[in-house]
Scaffold this motif. Sequence first.
Motif, mmCIF file in Angstrom:
data_model
loop_
_atom_site.group_PDB
_atom_site.id
_atom_site.type_symbol
_atom_site.label_atom_id
_atom_site.label_comp_id
_atom_site.label_asym_id
_atom_site.label_seq_id
_atom_site.Cartn_x
_atom_site.Cartn_y
_atom_site.Cartn_z
ATOM 1 N N GLY A 117 43.647 39.376 47.101
ATOM 2 C CA GLY A 117 43.890 38.430 46.020
ATOM 3 C C GLY A 117 43.053 38.666 44.781
ATOM 4 N N LEU A 118 42.376 39.811 44.666
ATOM 5 C CA LEU A 118 41.609 40.110 43.463
ATOM 6 C C LEU A 118 42.529 40.100 42.244
ATOM 7 C CD1 LEU A 118 39.024 41.135 41.980
ATOM 8 C CD2 LEU A 118 39.831 43.460 42.492
ATOM 9 N N ILE A 119 42.057 39.477 41.145
ATOM 10 C CA ILE A 119 42.825 39.410 39.903
ATOM 11 C C ILE A 119 42.170 40.303 38.856
ATOM 12 C CG2 ILE A 119 43.611 37.909 38.028
ATOM 13 C CD1 ILE A 119 43.540 35.590 40.020
ATOM 14 N N ALA A 120 42.981 41.112 38.189
ATOM 15 C CA ALA A 120 42.515 41.881 37.042
ATOM 16 C C ALA A 120 43.227 41.356 35.799
ATOM 17 C CB ALA A 120 42.795 43.365 37.229
ATOM 18 N N GLN A 121 42.462 41.031 34.755
ATOM 19 C CA GLN A 121 43.074 40.622 33.492
ATOM 20 C C GLN A 121 43.090 41.797 32.534
ATOM 21 O OE1 GLN A 121 41.261 37.392 31.254
ATOM 22 N NE2 GLN A 121 43.125 37.108 30.035
ATOM 23 N N HIS A 122 44.251 41.972 31.866
ATOM 24 C CA HIS A 122 44.434 43.113 30.974
ATOM 25 C C HIS A 122 44.602 42.713 29.513
ATOM 26 C CE1 HIS A 122 45.084 44.954 34.837
ATOM 27 N NE2 HIS A 122 46.197 44.273 35.023
ATOM 28 N N VAL A 123 45.278 41.602 29.267
ATOM 29 C CA VAL A 123 45.550 41.141 27.906
ATOM 30 C C VAL A 123 45.144 39.675 27.818
ATOM 31 C CG1 VAL A 123 47.329 40.743 26.149
ATOM 32 C CG2 VAL A 123 47.454 42.774 27.621
ATOM 33 N N LYS A 124 44.407 39.323 26.781
ATOM 34 C CA LYS A 124 43.974 37.942 26.587
ATOM 35 C C LYS A 124 45.183 37.027 26.364
ATOM 36 C CE LYS A 124 39.427 38.404 26.660
ATOM 37 N NZ LYS A 124 38.581 37.695 27.638
ATOM 38 N N GLY A 125 44.991 35.754 26.713
ATOM 39 C CA GLY A 125 46.071 34.800 26.556
ATOM 40 C C GLY A 125 46.501 34.593 25.116
ATOM 41 N N LYS A 126 45.634 34.834 24.162
ATOM 42 C CA LYS A 126 45.992 34.652 22.751
ATOM 43 C C LYS A 126 46.881 35.770 22.239
ATOM 44 C CE LYS A 126 42.031 37.062 20.684
ATOM 45 N NZ LYS A 126 42.873 38.062 19.988
ATOM 46 N N ASP A 127 46.906 36.911 22.938
ATOM 47 C CA ASP A 127 47.673 38.072 22.498
ATOM 48 C C ASP A 127 48.999 38.171 23.251
ATOM 49 O OD1 ASP A 127 45.609 38.765 20.753
ATOM 50 O OD2 ASP A 127 44.557 39.879 22.324
ATOM 51 N N VAL A 128 49.902 38.985 22.717
ATOM 52 C CA VAL A 128 51.267 39.066 23.251
ATOM 53 C C VAL A 128 51.452 40.381 24.000
ATOM 54 C CG1 VAL A 128 53.724 39.063 22.678
ATOM 55 C CG2 VAL A 128 52.137 37.616 21.380
ATOM 56 N N ALA A 129 51.600 40.292 25.311
ATOM 57 C CA ALA A 129 51.834 41.477 26.135
ATOM 58 C C ALA A 129 53.318 41.839 26.122
ATOM 59 C CB ALA A 129 51.363 41.215 27.559
ATOM 60 N N TRP A 130 53.599 43.098 26.386
ATOM 61 C CA TRP A 130 54.982 43.588 26.409
ATOM 62 C C TRP A 130 55.409 43.741 27.873
ATOM 63 C CZ3 TRP A 130 54.223 48.309 22.585
ATOM 64 C CH2 TRP A 130 53.762 47.822 21.354
ATOM 65 N N HIS A 131 56.014 42.724 28.422
ATOM 66 C CA HIS A 131 56.282 42.753 29.861
ATOM 67 C C HIS A 131 57.660 42.253 30.262
ATOM 68 C CE1 HIS A 131 55.748 38.326 30.409
ATOM 69 N NE2 HIS A 131 54.971 38.464 29.344
ATOM 70 N N ALA A 132 58.309 41.412 29.462
ATOM 71 C CA ALA A 132 59.502 40.698 29.929
ATOM 72 C C ALA A 132 60.812 41.316 29.482
ATOM 73 C CB ALA A 132 59.445 39.236 29.467
ATOM 74 N N GLY A 133 60.791 42.224 28.497
ATOM 75 C CA GLY A 133 62.034 42.807 28.010
ATOM 76 C C GLY A 133 62.793 41.914 27.054
ATOM 77 N N ASN A 134 62.197 40.818 26.622
ATOM 78 C CA ASN A 134 62.808 39.877 25.686
ATOM 79 C C ASN A 134 61.687 39.392 24.784
ATOM 80 O OD1 ASN A 134 63.650 37.331 24.512
ATOM 81 N ND2 ASN A 134 65.300 37.234 26.010
ATOM 82 N N TRP A 135 61.730 39.757 23.498
ATOM 83 C CA TRP A 135 60.612 39.482 22.612
ATOM 84 C C TRP A 135 60.359 37.988 22.456
ATOM 85 C CZ3 TRP A 135 56.371 41.464 21.260
ATOM 86 C CH2 TRP A 135 55.664 41.025 20.131
ATOM 87 N N TYR A 136 61.414 37.182 22.446
ATOM 88 C CA TYR A 136 61.212 35.739 22.348
ATOM 89 C C TYR A 136 60.402 35.235 23.537
ATOM 90 C CZ TYR A 136 62.114 30.724 22.302
ATOM 91 O OH TYR A 136 61.955 29.356 22.320
ATOM 92 N N VAL A 137 60.723 35.690 24.726
ATOM 93 C CA VAL A 137 59.984 35.285 25.925
ATOM 94 C C VAL A 137 58.577 35.877 25.918
ATOM 95 C CG1 VAL A 137 59.932 35.364 28.453
ATOM 96 C CG2 VAL A 137 62.085 34.931 27.261
ATOM 97 N N ASN A 138 58.454 37.157 25.551
ATOM 98 C CA ASN A 138 57.124 37.763 25.482
ATOM 99 C C ASN A 138 56.187 36.968 24.577
ATOM 100 O OD1 ASN A 138 57.458 39.933 27.199
ATOM 101 N ND2 ASN A 138 58.055 41.355 25.593
ATOM 102 N N ALA A 139 56.698 36.600 23.400
ATOM 103 C CA ALA A 139 55.867 35.924 22.414
ATOM 104 C C ALA A 139 55.406 34.555 22.885
ATOM 105 C CB ALA A 139 56.630 35.798 21.096
ATOM 106 N N LYS A 140 56.087 34.010 23.897
ATOM 107 C CA LYS A 140 55.773 32.658 24.358
ATOM 108 C C LYS A 140 55.422 32.628 25.838
ATOM 109 C CE LYS A 140 58.028 29.327 22.277
ATOM 110 N NZ LYS A 140 57.080 29.097 21.183
ATOM 111 N N SER A 141 54.938 33.753 26.374
ATOM 112 C CA SER A 141 54.700 33.791 27.823
ATOM 113 C C SER A 141 53.453 34.573 28.176
ATOM 114 C CB SER A 141 55.906 34.410 28.542
ATOM 115 O OG SER A 141 55.979 35.804 28.288
ATOM 116 N N ILE A 142 53.064 34.408 29.430
ATOM 117 C CA ILE A 142 52.014 35.195 30.070
ATOM 118 C C ILE A 142 52.638 35.858 31.292
ATOM 119 C CG2 ILE A 142 49.883 35.014 31.427
ATOM 120 C CD1 ILE A 142 48.980 32.867 29.432
ATOM 121 N N GLY A 143 52.430 37.159 31.440
ATOM 122 C CA GLY A 143 53.037 37.906 32.541
ATOM 123 C C GLY A 143 52.033 38.253 33.614
#
Length: 657
Positions: free
Chosen positions: A334-360
């Motif tokens: 269950g170790l967690i690694a964080q890669h991108v801060k919550g204030k920034d927008v990660a590229w993970h969902a394949g939908n920019w609207y969802v990416n801009a408003k989500s955490i992956g």
Amino acid sequence: MRGSATDPTSTPGHRRLRRTAFPLASAALLLPLLGAAPAPTAADSPTDRLQHAFATAAADYHVPQSVLLAVSYLQSRWDAHGGAPSVTGGYGPMHLTDARTALATAEHFAEGTEDARGDSARAARHPVVAEVPAESAVPARLRTLPRAAELTGIRAEELRTDPAANVAGGAALLAATQKELGEPLSADPADWYGAVARFSGADDTATAAAYADDVYDVLRTGEERVTDDGQRVSLAAQPRLTADTGRLGRTGLRTLPTDGTECPTSVSCVSVPAPYEEFGDNDYGNHDLGDRPASQSVKYIVIHDTEGAWDGVMNLIKDPTYVSWNYTIRSTDGLIAQHVKGKDVAWHAGNWYVNAKSIGIEHEGFLTSPDAWYTEAMYRSSARLVRYLARTYDVPLDRQHILGHDNVPGPTASTVPGMHTDPGPYWDWRHYFRLLGHPFRPTAGRHAEAVTILPDYTSNRPVYTGCTTKGEPCAAHGSSEVRLYTDHDENAPLVKDIGLKTDPTDGVNDLSSRVSTGQQYAVADRWGDWTAIWYLGQKAWFRNPVKDPTAVPAKGVLVRPRDGLASIPVYGRAYPEKEAYPAGVPAQSVVPLPYTIPAGQKYVAGDEVPGEYYYAVTFTPDSHRVVVGQDLYYEIQYGHRVGFVRAADVTVEGAAR
């Protein structure tokens, strides 16, 4: 992360780890001690054999039975998985790891290309590359089964396939660890905290402590369930038990820096940052700087699986030309690694609207391997993280805000066939939401206008194909998903998704005709043991017998086309109207998907939201802008994925949930 809906028969990738020599154990074999539990008798119930195995192993190796049961519960919830390995090569109720054996025979699909950013304003230039296995030696946490074989004298094959032998191997490991720590084989569960922490396989004190704390939570609360092979197992609660946490200091584990990670204190969290770098011809990767939640709200948390093992995934996230996500969770502990801060927008969902408003959040796992199961340790760590994020960003804990990657809509018609399908039908949404503290349950009377999909995970076993290139059915396995038909008959054709441009199949990556646990739909009809819902603009049927329901009554907000409209369009993103864009920000097209809602149909709605677009196409954030329009949208549960409809097109019915 990467299960593609368009190519379920792509060439598989075989992942093998380099052969390494295991050092000989410094201690002699820990063969069974005196004081074994009595052998099974003819009167013993076949469903009690696993419980008896725990009693026997506890007596043989002088480990408190409650500790053995609690550790096993956190590893596997006592399931045997038919002898199949977990994603990290763990076998049996004790999750004894033998990664070399597991990965030598594993078959997982190679990856194609994708645009995880999902924003046509900035072209996708970097394809996804299939993971290349690490050449390093297998870490100790992934080879506990060979050690158990040394300690017990039991053959490795038997430890992998025989649950009773597997439990004995786990007991031997716990006893050996207790001795290595200089601790007595005490009958008091409180004295085993250090050994339990070491059993996690964690490399650091924080992860080991989080794991041990979970085990002792299980000891205090107790558990009881029927396993995947019909075994009844129970652990009596010890509510006043207090662990001797001071023993953690004797484990010799290191302390890892947290480096300002954004995680709850109840989990172990390390920083493995995704690089934000400029390269090539004014290109950059692999995420965008933002100012959330000040500039825009976080509305979604997206659940992914990695389609790769931990070490390889940690290498990928460090590649600035690759995609990004916010967190990854390791299966073993269950170790967690964080890669991108919550204030920034990660590229993970394949939908920019969802990416801009989500955490992956990625979870170490494989969609097409039903028995490459997720550990309870990972589920619990993930749930704690999601609860923390939901509190931080005020995200509701329901299935229209806690999305699977497979619930994210294609932003345009051309992208629909290539959208991802993870974490897939084997992710246990029912159990996950119990851990989130928001279990699914009936919220209305029997004849309600809506239902919540809620099959029994263990007994719900639809047949899927496409898990291997051999064309045979996937292994029978519990599933969160329910199949949909065009009539109240299992011989009727499956419901078709016109956006995929293919005929529906029972493929594990084919979302044409499937609904998932926790999703809500408006009821269209009923017939005996069958219920019909409005789904993808059509009536879709599923079996829902009263004695074994696959859905329960629900109340909620429903939307239907406004009077006078024959049908209304469905969108994959809630973008602003053209007039909302300021000078210097190109207006984004508001183009519907190839779907509609005909008059007379209803769909369950989530939030009403304004059209919004985050313009971010440069490395420096000087030109980044959040554009908010006047047009309003409702998010709806349209098919397997969510969608959006314009508020001006619909009439709203029902009460808030």
